[in-house]
Design an enzyme around this catalytic site. Structure first.
Site, PDB file in Angstrom:
ATOM      1  N   SER A 125       0.835  -1.202   0.000  1.00  0.00           N
ATOM      2  CA  SER A 125       0.000   0.000   0.000  1.00  0.00           C
ATOM      3  C   SER A 125       0.864   1.245   0.000  1.00  0.00           C
ATOM      4  CB  SER A 125      -0.858  -0.032   1.262  1.00  0.00           C
ATOM      5  OG  SER A 125      -1.494   1.197   1.463  1.00  0.00           O
ATOM      6  N   TYR A 150      -2.362  -1.219  10.899  1.00  0.00           N
ATOM      7  CA  TYR A 150      -2.582  -1.777   9.557  1.00  0.00           C
ATOM      8  C   TYR A 150      -1.396  -1.446   8.646  1.00  0.00           C
ATOM      9  CZ  TYR A 150      -3.899  -1.957   4.718  1.00  0.00           C
ATOM     10  OH  TYR A 150      -3.858  -2.197   3.361  1.00  0.00           O
ATOM     11  N   LYS A 154       1.784  -3.784   6.649  1.00  0.00           N
ATOM     12  CA  LYS A 154       2.218  -3.765   5.247  1.00  0.00           C
ATOM     13  C   LYS A 154       3.716  -3.486   5.160  1.00  0.00           C
ATOM     14  CE  LYS A 154      -1.658  -4.715   3.421  1.00  0.00           C
ATOM     15  NZ  LYS A 154      -1.856  -6.038   2.832  1.00  0.00           N
TER      16      LYS A 154
HETATM   17  P1  NAD Z   1     -10.995  -7.148   1.117  1.00  0.00           P
HETATM   18  O1  NAD Z   1     -11.227  -7.136   2.595  1.00  0.00           O
HETATM   19  O2  NAD Z   1     -12.167  -6.929   0.222  1.00  0.00           O
HETATM   20  O3  NAD Z   1     -10.284  -8.510   0.701  1.00  0.00           O
HETATM   21  C1  NAD Z   1      -9.406  -9.202   1.552  1.00  0.00           C
HETATM   22  C2  NAD Z   1      -9.882 -10.643   1.619  1.00  0.00           C
HETATM   23  O4  NAD Z   1      -9.015 -11.375   2.486  1.00  0.00           O
HETATM   24  C3  NAD Z   1     -11.299 -10.775   2.162  1.00  0.00           C
HETATM   25  O5  NAD Z   1     -12.071 -11.546   1.256  1.00  0.00           O
HETATM   26  C4  NAD Z   1     -11.113 -11.512   3.500  1.00  0.00           C
HETATM   27  O6  NAD Z   1     -12.200 -12.363   3.794  1.00  0.00           O
HETATM   28  C5  NAD Z   1      -9.812 -12.257   3.268  1.00  0.00           C
HETATM   29  N1  NAD Z   1      -9.036 -12.568   4.481  1.00  0.00           N
HETATM   30  C6  NAD Z   1      -8.676 -11.751   5.498  1.00  0.00           C
HETATM   31  N2  NAD Z   1      -7.954 -12.412   6.402  1.00  0.00           N
HETATM   32  C7  NAD Z   1      -7.841 -13.691   5.952  1.00  0.00           C
HETATM   33  C8  NAD Z   1      -7.221 -14.857   6.472  1.00  0.00           C
HETATM   34  N3  NAD Z   1      -6.585 -14.861   7.644  1.00  0.00           N
HETATM   35  N4  NAD Z   1      -7.299 -16.006   5.745  1.00  0.00           N
HETATM   36  C9  NAD Z   1      -7.975 -16.040   4.560  1.00  0.00           C
HETATM   37  N5  NAD Z   1      -8.590 -14.971   4.049  1.00  0.00           N
HETATM   38  C10 NAD Z   1      -8.519 -13.806   4.737  1.00  0.00           C
HETATM   39  O7  NAD Z   1      -9.859  -6.072   0.808  1.00  0.00           O
HETATM   40  P2  NAD Z   1      -9.326  -5.523  -0.585  1.00  0.00           P
HETATM   41  O8  NAD Z   1      -9.681  -4.090  -0.650  1.00  0.00           O
HETATM   42  O9  NAD Z   1      -9.696  -6.425  -1.672  1.00  0.00           O
HETATM   43  O10 NAD Z   1      -7.766  -5.597  -0.318  1.00  0.00           O
HETATM   44  C11 NAD Z   1      -6.980  -6.696  -0.742  1.00  0.00           C
HETATM   45  C12 NAD Z   1      -5.558  -6.490  -0.245  1.00  0.00           C
HETATM   46  O11 NAD Z   1      -5.060  -5.253  -0.744  1.00  0.00           O
HETATM   47  C13 NAD Z   1      -5.440  -6.405   1.272  1.00  0.00           C
HETATM   48  O12 NAD Z   1      -4.244  -7.043   1.666  1.00  0.00           O
HETATM   49  C14 NAD Z   1      -5.366  -4.915   1.536  1.00  0.00           C
HETATM   50  O13 NAD Z   1      -4.697  -4.633   2.723  1.00  0.00           O
HETATM   51  C15 NAD Z   1      -4.581  -4.455   0.322  1.00  0.00           C
HETATM   52  N6  NAD Z   1      -4.803  -3.037  -0.008  1.00  0.00           N
HETATM   53  C16 NAD Z   1      -6.080  -2.579  -0.160  1.00  0.00           C
HETATM   54  C17 NAD Z   1      -6.293  -1.234  -0.444  1.00  0.00           C
HETATM   55  C18 NAD Z   1      -7.694  -0.691  -0.556  1.00  0.00           C
HETATM   56  O14 NAD Z   1      -7.860   0.528  -0.449  1.00  0.00           O
HETATM   57  N7  NAD Z   1      -8.709  -1.491  -0.794  1.00  0.00           N
HETATM   58  C19 NAD Z   1      -5.197  -0.375  -0.606  1.00  0.00           C
HETATM   59  C20 NAD Z   1      -3.899  -0.878  -0.465  1.00  0.00           C
HETATM   60  C21 NAD Z   1      -3.719  -2.222  -0.162  1.00  0.00           C
HETATM   61  C1  WQD Z   2      -9.395   9.509   1.206  1.00  0.00           C
HETATM   62  C2  WQD Z   2      -9.607  10.976   1.546  1.00  0.00           C
HETATM   63  C3  WQD Z   2     -10.004  11.380   3.878  1.00  0.00           C
HETATM   64  C4  WQD Z   2     -13.851   9.317   4.124  1.00  0.00           C
HETATM   65  C5  WQD Z   2      -6.882   4.395   3.017  1.00  0.00           C
HETATM   66  C6  WQD Z   2      -5.796   3.702   3.788  1.00  0.00           C
HETATM   67  C7  WQD Z   2      -4.723   3.248   2.838  1.00  0.00           C
HETATM   68  C8  WQD Z   2      -5.308   2.418   1.716  1.00  0.00           C
HETATM   69  C9  WQD Z   2      -6.420   3.124   1.025  1.00  0.00           C
HETATM   70  C10 WQD Z   2      -5.378   0.145   2.349  1.00  0.00           C
HETATM   71  C11 WQD Z   2      -8.891  11.422   2.831  1.00  0.00           C
HETATM   72  C12 WQD Z   2     -11.223  11.753   3.063  1.00  0.00           C
HETATM   73  C13 WQD Z   2     -12.662   9.849   3.689  1.00  0.00           C
HETATM   74  C14 WQD Z   2     -14.903  10.200   4.479  1.00  0.00           C
HETATM   75  C15 WQD Z   2     -13.499  12.062   3.897  1.00  0.00           C
HETATM   76  N1  WQD Z   2      -5.928   1.228   2.197  1.00  0.00           N
HETATM   77  N2  WQD Z   2     -12.489  11.196   3.580  1.00  0.00           N
HETATM   78  N3  WQD Z   2     -14.689  11.537   4.351  1.00  0.00           N
HETATM   79  O1  WQD Z   2      -7.107   7.381   3.905  1.00  0.00           O
HETATM   80  O2  WQD Z   2      -6.237   7.835   1.562  1.00  0.00           O
HETATM   81  O3  WQD Z   2      -6.310   5.541   2.384  1.00  0.00           O
HETATM   82  O4  WQD Z   2      -7.400   3.522   2.007  1.00  0.00           O
HETATM   83  O5  WQD Z   2      -4.218  -0.107   2.203  1.00  0.00           O
HETATM   84  O6  WQD Z   2      -3.816   2.514   3.593  1.00  0.00           O
HETATM   85  O7  WQD Z   2      -5.266   4.592   4.740  1.00  0.00           O
HETATM   86  O8  WQD Z   2      -8.413   6.645   1.838  1.00  0.00           O
HETATM   87  O9  WQD Z   2     -10.766   6.731   1.159  1.00  0.00           O
HETATM   88  O10 WQD Z   2     -10.215   6.620   3.626  1.00  0.00           O
HETATM   89  O11 WQD Z   2      -9.723   8.711   2.346  1.00  0.00           O
HETATM   90  O12 WQD Z   2     -13.365  13.275   3.820  1.00  0.00           O
HETATM   91  O13 WQD Z   2     -16.003   9.792   4.926  1.00  0.00           O
HETATM   92  O14 WQD Z   2     -11.013  11.165   1.799  1.00  0.00           O
HETATM   93  O15 WQD Z   2      -9.826  12.291   4.935  1.00  0.00           O
HETATM   94  O16 WQD Z   2      -8.459  12.732   2.628  1.00  0.00           O
HETATM   95  P1  WQD Z   2      -6.968   6.964   2.499  1.00  0.00           P
HETATM   96  P2  WQD Z   2      -9.859   7.114   2.261  1.00  0.00           P
END
Ligand code: NAD
Ligand code: WQD
Length: 339
Positions: A125, A150, A154
């Site tokens: 991330s 979290y 990562k």
């Molecule tokens: P998500 O929660 O939709 O998907 C993650 C999946 O992992 C879920 O289906 C959950 O049931 C499964 N899971 C969690 N713990 C588990 C375990 N111990 N064993 C088996 N399955 C398990 O999330 P996503 O948005 O699809 O994210 C996927 C990956 O990308 C995650 O690692 C997340 O941290 C990373 N990521 C997401 C974002 C984002 O904004 N969505 C941003 C950066 C990184």
């Molecule tokens: C975006 C912007 C908020 C909600 C997060 C994780 C990051 C990654 C992606 C997993 C910010 C603003 C949000 C709301 C708002 N996830 N906001 N009102 O914080 O950039 O990233 O998700 O890896 O690790 O930190 O994403 O969508 O939460 O926020 O004003 O109700 O929207 O303050 O400026 P963020 P976000």
């Protein structure tokens, strides 16, 4: 290639599976469904034009369970999405986050190496950059301080994966640092299905649009940005998905360790996204300005040139498509997969 997809029932995993099939790969999914449902995989099968997605309801911390999966299939690589991802919850439950994400990955890596599968693409991330030293952020930008457990998982998992690769060069590790994935498959059949009150901006906006929430709270308008609200690099989840297919090339050329930003390179503010959503959908999103959210930074967007140069990958969709598709999914599935 035959790919083990952990967390494949989730938001990014489900979209990635479709792109993997499109590119001629096959998958086996492992997911404990802690934040997803089997319905997503049923719809993925429909979209991919296959009868069923091979699926095991196994927790990646369950060594025996994983072992059985790996005994029953031969994998060329693993795309590892499984993990807990709610920033706020991780502050409340640090043990659960460290245990699930770190212990889970350690068990996965151990079982993989026992079965001689040493190729992994890991969901990292942009959060690992902390408050970034350089904008736009290149992969050379030093990692920063993560303000929540979290993000720490990562960052630590990146270090763990790099150490393991260094000690055993048979491993190929691709760290993909995602920026802010939003949008949904253009069919509207699969998308993001957050449980309870959404933490992230786009699902909050779509829930306001569909009438589930009264108004959006904008967390701060006094940042040092053009309009005072936070600036992010939103990326269409389908573009993110194709990034994983392209990242398999790095595995195939035995990259050792490779790190790529997956973003568009464009920064949009919270209010820009609200406006873009309104013009893509014709729906007005009422909002009010609230206090800053603890741990948030002002600006975060990528320089995605390395992924283009080395993988030939570039995001294709703009903010309009992201808004259109997020709404298309929400509109058709007001209760997510439950309906
Ligand atoms: P998500 O929660 O939709 O998907 C993650 C999946 O992992 C879920 O289906 C959950 O049931 C499964 N899971 C969690 N713990 C588990 C375990 N111990 N064993 C088996 N399955 C398990 O999330 P996503 O948005 O699809 O994210 C996927 C990956 O990308 C995650 O690692 C997340 O941290 C990373 N990521 C997401 C974002 C984002 O904004 N969505 C941003 C950066 C990184
Ligand atoms: C975006 C912007 C908020 C909600 C997060 C994780 C990051 C990654 C992606 C997993 C910010 C603003 C949000 C709301 C708002 N996830 N906001 N009102 O914080 O950039 O990233 O998700 O890896 O690790 O930190 O994403 O969508 O939460 O926020 O004003 O109700 O929207 O303050 O400026 P963020 P976000």
């Amino acid at each position: 290639m035959n790919i083990l997809v952990t967390g494949g029932a989730g938001f990014i995993g489900s979209h990635t599976i479709i792109e993997l099939y499109k590119a001629g790969h096959t998958v086996v999914v492992v997911d404990n469904l802690s934040n997803s449902s089997k319905e997503s995989l049923r719809r993925v099968a429909e979209l991919a034009g296959v009868e069923k997605i091979p699926f095991y309801p196994v927790d990646i911390r369950d060594r025996e369970g994983l072992n059985k999966v790996m005994e029953s299939h031969t994998f060329d690589a693993c795309i590892h999405f499984a993990g807990l991802k709610a920033v706020g919850e991780s502050v409340e439950k640090p043990w659960e986050y460290y245990e699930n994400n770190i212990n889970g990955t350690l068990v996965l890596l151990d079982v993989m190496r026992k079965h001689n599968c040493k190729n992994i693409i890991f969901s990292s991330s942009a959060t690992v950059y902390g408050d970034p030293a350089v904008i736009p952020i290149t992969e050379e930008c030093p990692k920063g301080h993560c303000t929540n457990p979290y993000g720490q998982t990562k960052s630590m998992l990146e270090e763990i994966l790099m150490d393991i690769q260094k000690a055993d060069p048979e491993w190929n590790v691709v760290l993909l640092r995602y920026f802010n994935p939003i949008g949904a498959h253009p069919s509207g059949r699969i998308g993001e299905d957050p449980q309870g009150i959404p933490n992230n901006l786009m699902p909050y906006i779509t829930q306001v649009a569909v009438g589930k929430r009264a108004e959006l709270g904008v967390f701060g308008n006094d940042y040092d940005t053009p309009d005072g609200t936070g600036v992010r690099d939103f990326i269409h989840v389908v573009d993110l998905a194709t990034g994983h297919v392209k990242a398999l090339q790095a595995i195939q050329r035995q990259c050792g360790i490779s790190i790529y930003n997956l973003g568009t390179g464009h920064g949009y503010s919270v209010l820009d996204l609200v406006k873009a959503f309104q013009s893509a959908t014709g729906i007005t999103i009422p909002y009010s300005i609230k206090a800053r959210r603890p741990g948030d930074i002002a600006t975060c967007y990528s320089n995605p040139a390395k992924a283009e140069r080395e993988l030939g990958w570039k995001a294709q969709n703009g903010i309009n498509e992201m808004c259109r598709d997020a709404w298309n999914w929400q509109r058709q599935n007001p209760e997510g997969y439950k309906a």
